[in-house]
Design a protein around this motif. Structure first.
Motif, mmCIF file in Angstrom:
data_model
loop_
_atom_site.group_PDB
_atom_site.id
_atom_site.type_symbol
_atom_site.label_atom_id
_atom_site.label_comp_id
_atom_site.label_asym_id
_atom_site.label_seq_id
_atom_site.Cartn_x
_atom_site.Cartn_y
_atom_site.Cartn_z
ATOM 1 N N LYS A 143 2.864 45.532 -36.655
ATOM 2 C CA LYS A 143 1.875 46.301 -37.409
ATOM 3 C C LYS A 143 1.600 47.626 -36.705
ATOM 4 C CE LYS A 143 -2.882 45.880 -39.171
ATOM 5 N NZ LYS A 143 -4.079 44.993 -39.217
ATOM 6 N N GLY A 144 1.927 48.744 -37.355
ATOM 7 C CA GLY A 144 1.703 50.046 -36.771
ATOM 8 C C GLY A 144 0.242 50.487 -36.861
ATOM 9 N N PRO A 145 -0.149 51.452 -36.040
ATOM 10 C CA PRO A 145 0.694 52.151 -35.063
ATOM 11 C C PRO A 145 0.965 51.300 -33.821
ATOM 12 C CG PRO A 145 -1.548 52.963 -34.933
ATOM 13 C CD PRO A 145 -1.507 52.026 -36.107
ATOM 14 N N PHE A 146 2.061 51.668 -33.136
ATOM 15 C CA PHE A 146 2.492 50.940 -31.948
ATOM 16 C C PHE A 146 2.152 51.753 -30.695
ATOM 17 C CE2 PHE A 146 5.022 49.647 -35.529
ATOM 18 C CZ PHE A 146 5.086 48.256 -35.402
ATOM 19 N N GLN A 147 1.998 51.045 -29.592
ATOM 20 C CA GLN A 147 1.572 51.686 -28.347
ATOM 21 C C GLN A 147 2.382 51.131 -27.179
ATOM 22 O OE1 GLN A 147 -2.662 51.362 -27.624
ATOM 23 N NE2 GLN A 147 -2.497 51.855 -25.447
ATOM 24 N N ALA A 148 2.681 51.988 -26.210
ATOM 25 C CA ALA A 148 3.377 51.553 -24.996
ATOM 26 C C ALA A 148 2.896 52.386 -23.813
ATOM 27 C CB ALA A 148 4.894 51.691 -25.155
ATOM 28 N N VAL A 149 2.983 51.808 -22.614
ATOM 29 C CA VAL A 149 2.746 52.547 -21.377
ATOM 30 C C VAL A 149 3.827 52.162 -20.375
ATOM 31 C CG1 VAL A 149 0.236 52.682 -21.694
ATOM 32 C CG2 VAL A 149 1.211 50.805 -20.373
ATOM 33 N N GLU A 150 4.127 53.085 -19.480
ATOM 34 C CA GLU A 150 5.095 52.828 -18.415
ATOM 35 C C GLU A 150 4.366 52.262 -17.203
ATOM 36 O OE1 GLU A 150 8.273 55.196 -15.536
ATOM 37 O OE2 GLU A 150 7.292 56.246 -17.205
ATOM 38 N N VAL A 151 4.908 51.191 -16.623
ATOM 39 C CA VAL A 151 4.287 50.565 -15.458
ATOM 40 C C VAL A 151 5.309 50.382 -14.345
ATOM 41 C CG1 VAL A 151 2.491 49.354 -16.745
ATOM 42 C CG2 VAL A 151 4.710 48.255 -16.413
ATOM 43 N N THR A 152 4.784 50.283 -13.142
ATOM 44 C CA THR A 152 5.592 49.987 -11.976
ATOM 45 C C THR A 152 4.867 48.936 -11.155
ATOM 46 O OG1 THR A 152 6.807 50.977 -10.112
ATOM 47 C CG2 THR A 152 4.582 51.818 -10.533
ATOM 48 N N CYS A 153 5.311 48.716 -9.928
ATOM 49 C CA CYS A 153 4.685 47.726 -9.041
ATOM 50 C C CYS A 153 3.645 48.404 -8.164
ATOM 51 C CB CYS A 153 5.740 47.056 -8.173
ATOM 52 S SG CYS A 153 5.068 46.005 -6.861
ATOM 53 N N GLY A 154 2.414 47.922 -8.214
ATOM 54 C CA GLY A 154 1.370 48.393 -7.315
ATOM 55 C C GLY A 154 1.021 47.290 -6.331
ATOM 56 N N ILE A 155 1.278 47.506 -5.043
ATOM 57 C CA ILE A 155 0.997 46.480 -4.040
ATOM 58 C C ILE A 155 -0.432 46.617 -3.544
ATOM 59 C CG2 ILE A 155 2.010 47.881 -2.174
ATOM 60 C CD1 ILE A 155 2.822 45.179 -0.860
ATOM 61 N N THR A 156 -1.155 45.503 -3.548
ATOM 62 C CA THR A 156 -2.562 45.491 -3.172
ATOM 63 C C THR A 156 -2.736 45.088 -1.711
ATOM 64 O OG1 THR A 156 -3.047 44.773 -5.427
ATOM 65 C CG2 THR A 156 -4.845 44.673 -3.843
ATOM 66 N N PHE A 157 -2.267 43.886 -1.373
ATOM 67 C CA PHE A 157 -2.310 43.481 0.033
ATOM 68 C C PHE A 157 -1.246 42.427 0.288
ATOM 69 C CE2 PHE A 157 -5.345 40.561 -1.981
ATOM 70 C CZ PHE A 157 -5.095 39.340 -1.382
ATOM 71 N N THR A 158 -0.893 42.281 1.560
ATOM 72 C CA THR A 158 0.135 41.338 1.979
ATOM 73 C C THR A 158 -0.508 40.006 2.358
ATOM 74 O OG1 THR A 158 0.020 42.507 4.112
ATOM 75 C CG2 THR A 158 1.894 42.985 2.689
ATOM 76 N N PHE A 159 0.234 38.914 2.155
ATOM 77 C CA PHE A 159 -0.312 37.579 2.375
ATOM 78 C C PHE A 159 -0.089 37.055 3.797
ATOM 79 C CE2 PHE A 159 0.149 36.415 -2.416
ATOM 80 C CZ PHE A 159 -1.035 37.072 -2.687
ATOM 81 N N GLY A 160 0.887 37.583 4.494
ATOM 82 C CA GLY A 160 1.125 37.131 5.864
ATOM 83 C C GLY A 160 0.113 37.716 6.825
ATOM 84 N N GLY A 161 -0.434 36.890 7.713
ATOM 85 C CA GLY A 161 -1.458 37.381 8.633
ATOM 86 C C GLY A 161 -1.526 36.590 9.912
ATOM 87 N N LEU A 162 -2.721 36.438 10.438
ATOM 88 C CA LEU A 162 -2.951 35.730 11.694
ATOM 89 C C LEU A 162 -3.430 34.311 11.404
ATOM 90 C CD1 LEU A 162 -4.848 38.491 13.727
ATOM 91 C CD2 LEU A 162 -2.379 38.121 13.521
ATOM 92 N N ALA A 163 -3.014 33.383 12.252
ATOM 93 C CA ALA A 163 -3.480 32.003 12.158
ATOM 94 C C ALA A 163 -4.888 31.919 12.721
ATOM 95 C CB ALA A 163 -2.544 31.074 12.932
ATOM 96 N N VAL A 164 -5.773 31.241 11.997
ATOM 97 C CA VAL A 164 -7.169 31.147 12.414
ATOM 98 C C VAL A 164 -7.684 29.722 12.240
ATOM 99 C CG1 VAL A 164 -7.675 33.547 11.814
ATOM 100 C CG2 VAL A 164 -8.058 31.751 10.125
#
Length: 521
Positions: free
Chosen positions: A441-462
């Motif tokens: 069903k028109g109108p149609f919509q699109a956006v361009e996306v990429t990868c956004g990295i937020t935070f890494t999961f590897g860390g210190l043992a606690v």
């Protein structure tokens, strides 16, 4: 050992976890200094860039109502609005089930217990200190049958989002006497040569090295290594140097490096991270201080995602958005050129959140027909127009075939509605499990996306008390704590949305109290 200055507790890192630690230590009576290597006008860590959503257990709407605010700062909600809210309790069992499901059972059970058991108390502590929370109507609810139906268990967000959360922490810290030093890099930990216990830090400020003592100890809360292209590639793998950094450019693995020099044990999912569908036109090396979290593009459950070859590559509807958005960035990065297009028809577009998809936030590509949209996408990098049109046509036919077979199933974006492409007659190689409706069903919509990295999961043992563990002895390194994104072992492959900030506050508070106690406060 002689120091240039001495405090009871030293905190490294000025995001939510670091400030939670510093404020808690100060409230316990400690003399506290927090060091942040960013200047004030670029500070706040990843916290500044978040939507400031907190996941916690709660006993239903009545449990939260006395503490809620409206966007204009008025406390309390109008009765007519309250009557329109449909919200289920979010129990400890619910929270544990979500953690187990999205981490595939790999989460450290002790850390999961600490998070879940203390989640409500941590949010209440923020509220009691003056943080203004709102219900996340736009982010976590849909209007169904005249009711705001909340979904996914995460219902609270800080008024003003991450910017306001940072300002709240800064104001609260200063109120309790925390000395906050911006533009000051902590370059090393100082340990007692006899015991290896941490007794202070070496800092670099205004071109000079200084030594700072910490009678109680040091709390590392300086984030992951996601802003370092070299470390991303080393741990996450080839291609990760191409990811866009969603938040702070200062999170380059300082805590990992300093703790490792003292023999700290590394823990957790070092090949994993929180990564989202992110605006393809966003800055590469850091988030925007103006746009912040609005670069997130989380409307994919309402449509489809295709790569530059015109093919779908994920099940956009296999779970609720706040249980999938942290993993789809990785899937986008795997695609040719590390980009994709999100596509909707008129019905899907109506449900998109304005803060992510408004014309002043992103570049929306629109056309009256799907063929015309394909031509526009070709100018943006789509390589195979025919395959794109074939993908949409096959998807549409699969949706219609399923609906013919299952007339009792109705579209409902607030639950996993079972509206699928996987029927008896037609079943796609990559199906869409929920919210699968034709894009016609028109109108149609699109956006361009990429990868956004937020935070890494590897860390210190606690330990459960946020104490950093030694690799050699598996015992705690005396005088060293860790909180926030530097903590390893809890999140694996994925995480329940909103639990990162909650865990930062939970473990930050634990570390702050324990460090103050060690200083004999």
């Amino acid at each position: 050992m002689a120091f240039d200055e001495t405090y009871d507790v030293v905190v490294v890192g000025g995001g939510n976890a670091g400030f939670s630690a510093a404020i808690s230590a100060a409230q316990s009576g400690a003399k506290v200094c927090l060091f942040e290597k960013a200047p004030l006008d670029d500070a706040g860590g990843n916290t500044f860039y978040t939507a400031a959503a907190f996941r916690c257990c709660f006993d239903g709407l009545q449990d939260l109502l006395p503490h809620l605010y409206q966007p204009d700062g008025t406390k309390g909600l109008p009765e007519e609005l309250v009557a329109m809210i449909d919200m289920k309790p979010y129990t400890k069992a619910d929270f544990h089930a979500d953690i187990r499901r999205v981490t595939k059972g790999r989460a450290d059970p002790a850390l999961a217990n600490v998070l879940v058991d203390n989640s409500r108390e941590a949010v209440q502590w923020l509220m009691d200190n003056g943080a203004q929370f709102m219900l996340s109507f736009n982010r976590q609810s849909y209007v169904v049958d005249g009711k705001y139906k909340f979904w996914g268990g995460m219902v609270l967000t800080m008024a003003g989002q991450g910017k306001e959360l940072f300002e709240f922490h800064l104001k609260t810290a200063k109120k309790h006497g925390v000395e906050v030093c911006f533009s000051t890099a902590v370059v090393d930990l100082i340990a007692d040569p006899q015991t290896n216990g941490v007794v202070g830090v070496k800092v670099f400020k205004h071109g000079k090295n200084r030594t700072i003592g910490a009678r109680g100890g040091v709390i590392l809360a300086c984030g992951g290594f996601q802003a370092s292209p070299a470390l991303r590639t080393q741990y996450l793998g080839p291609g990760w140097d191409l990811a866009h950094v969603r938040g702070s450019k200062y999170n380059t693995g300082d805590g990992h490096r300093m703790a490792r020099k003292l023999g700290a044990r590394l823990e957790g999912n070092y090949s994993g991270c929180h990564s989202v569908a992110w605006d393809g036109n966003s800055p590469r090396a850091s988030g925007s201080r103006e746009i912040t979290n609005q670069y997130t593009k989380s409307g994919y459950p309402l449509g489809v995602m295709v790569n530059v070859n015109g093919k779908r590559f994920v099940d956009e509807g296999f779970d609720l958005r706040n249980f999938t958005y942290a993993i789809f960035g990785r899937e986008i990065l795997k695609q040719p050129q590390g980009v994709a297009f999100q596509v909707w028809d008129a019905d899907g577009s109506k449900l998109l959140r304005k803060e992510e998809y408004a014309d002043d936030v992103t570049t929306n590509l629109r056309a009256e027909t799907i063929d015309e949209l394909a031509d526009i996408l070709v100018t943006k990098g789509l390589k195979d127009k025919k395959q794109f049109l074939r993908t949409i046509a096959e998807f549409n036919e699969a949706c219609k075939s399923f609906q013919r077979e299952h007339g009792e199933v109705n579209f409902d974006p607030s639950v996993k509605d079972g509206m699928s492409t996987q029927g008896t007659t037609i079943s796609l190689d990559i199906g869409k499990t929920n919210w699968a409706t034709p894009i016609e069903k028109g109108p149609f919509q699109a956006v361009e996306v990429t990868c956004g990295i937020t935070f890494t999961f590897g860390g210190l043992a606690v330990t459960r008390a946020a104490e950093v563990l030694s690799e050699a002895t598996f015992q705690k390194i005396d005088g060293l704590w860790c909180a926030g994104e530097l903590l390893g072992g809890l999140f694996w492959d994925n995480y329940p949305g909103g639990s990162g900030l909650t865990m930062g506050t939970v473990m930050g508070r634990v570390a702050g109290r324990e460090a103050a106690k060690r200083a004999n406060i």
